[in-house]
Design a protein around this motif. Structure first.
Motif: not given
Length: 435
Positions: A21-49
């Motif tokens: 988490x480096x850029x203070x101006x960023x809004x970092x999305x985390x979730x299962x959806x590919x394309x999120x800044x942190x994509x937890x793509x293989x965990x089906x118990x995580x929501x897309x966003x």
């Protein structure tokens, strides 16, 4: 300014996945959806966003994005909270830890490399290869390999007689509980979707690279264990470092009949913010706290522009920006915090000056080019007064305009204007500084 933090996955197929988490101006999305800044793509118990991290005031904060399972932090379900070093966070069945990286570093993601077979990449000793073979047999059902799994196969299958706490924890399949007692009550149930391929976790690839780079021939169990301990952040590394008996048995620390007192706890990692005073030991270029290294990069850019302006003959050869007779590294090594902060503020001021100079240079360059083109067009147009602009005339004007642009390029007009603006702007700043 918000503290530099990073989020890291601590277990499962995504173990070692990391987001700085480096850029203070960023809004970092985390979730299962590919394309999120942190994509937890293989965990089906995580929501897309599932969650979002953003700076609020002076802190990085994480907020639930109306996920199905919510966010658990240190045993408490929370909609929104400030991120702090050492926090353990549960999203679905993915365990994250917040930490302060030693340097800016790079994000770690899952890519095609993670689906390769390390047995075809590295030369392994028979024992290590045997452990990998068993791990891949186990992965026929789980479809992933981790550091925990490899060490379990390496040390618990053929060494069942050894009774070490770290091995018992690795064999339990729930070694991640060492990250927090509350995780045991959370009843983390992995729910991964990996298809038919076997995924090797990013951390395990990193550790195999470390072991391979340290030994150009064959990776044996000692090389592998040393790489795990040097990497230091994995769950197995934390368990092993606490198990003195195991370390003695592996020859990693000297044995002691009377027992050696526990080493004093490590002080918390220093924030990249400069805190200490007193002279500091010399360091290599590019080493040091994150903010120091980044400010040195700005310093090189700023000094480069000054040297370029001086070499062009627009100013004195011994031209130096006021207040920059020493380098940031030299000021840092003296250990005077106030002087370091003052120097960094001065760098910030000169960086603003350079940006202003370039803005003025763009305007000046546009005006100069426009003037030259207008003069050319005025001259050419006199030859066609009362005539229609036939094709030949248009082509001749185009050639003339192109010649003007080429002449400006050969003269280095844009560079010259930039230098003039840099000298002018820094001179104004110097007058303000002297006052």
């Amino acid at each position: 300014m918000a503290e530099l933090l990073a989020l890291e996955v601590m277990e499962g197929p995504m173990d070692g996945l990391k987001l700085v988490l480096a850029d203070p101006g960023d809004k970092v999305e985390i979730g299962r959806q590919v394309g999120n800044a942190m994509a937890l793509a293989v965990d089906k118990s995580v929501s897309r966003r599932h969650a979002r991290a953003a700076v609020e005031g002076r802190d990085w904060c994480m907020e639930d994005r109306n996920s199905t399972g919510g966010i658990w932090v240190s045993g408490t379900k929370s909609r929104k909270f400030a991120l702090e070093r050492g926090q353990v966070i549960l999203l679905g069945s993915t365990i994250l830890e917040v930490f302060t990286p030693d340097h800016f570093g790079v994000d770690v993601r899952i890519d095609d490399t993670c689906f390769k077979d390390p047995r075809s990449v590295y030369r392994l000793s028979p024992r290590v290869k045997d452990a990998w073979d068993r791990l891949y047999q186990e992965a026929e059902s789980s479809h992933y390999c981790t550091v925990t799994g490899l060490l379990r196969e390496l040390y618990t299958v053929n060494n069942g007689s050894e009774n070490h706490p770290c091995l018992e924890a690795l064999a339990s399949g729930e070694s991640w509980k060492c990250l927090g007692d509350w995780l045991a009550e959370a009843r983390v149930k992995p729910f991964y979707n990996l298809g038919d391929e076997v995924l090797v976790s990013p951390r395990l690839w990193h550790i195999m690279d470390m072991a391979g780079n340290a030994n150009s021939r064959v990776i044996d169990s000692k090389h592998l264990l040393r790489a795990v301990l040097d990497e230091g952040r994995s769950v197995p590394a934390r368990l092993i470092k606490k198990d003195r008996g195991f370390l003695e048995a592996r020859g990693l620390i000297p044995p002691s009949d009377k027992g050696v007192p526990e080493a004093p706890p490590k002080p918390p990692e220093e924030s990249p913010v400069i805190k200490k005073t007193g002279a500091r030991p010399a360091r290599k270029p590019g080493e040091g706290p994150f903010l120091l290294v980044r400010m040195e990069r700005f310093e090189r850019i700023i000094l480069g522009f000054g040297e370029d302006a001086a070499s062009s003959g627009l100013t004195k050869k011994d031209f130096r920006l006021p207040g920059m007779d020493s380098t940031l590294g030299e000021v840092w090594e003296k250990g005077d915090e106030a002087a370091v902060l003052e120097y960094c503020e001065r760098l910030e001021e000169y960086l603003i000056c350079l940006l202003a100079a370039h803005r003025e240079a763009v305007k000046a360059f546009e005006e100069e080019i426009a003037g030259r083109i207008k003069e050319t067009l005025d001259t050419r147009s006199r030859n066609y007064i009362g005539k229609f602009l036939v094709r030949e005339a248009v082509e001749e004007i185009a050639v003339s305009v192109t010649a003007v642009l080429k002449e400006a390029e050969l003269e280095g007009l844009s560079d010259e204007i930039v230098r003039e603006c840099v000298v002018k702007t820094t001179a104004i700043h110097k007058e303000d500084h002297d006052e």
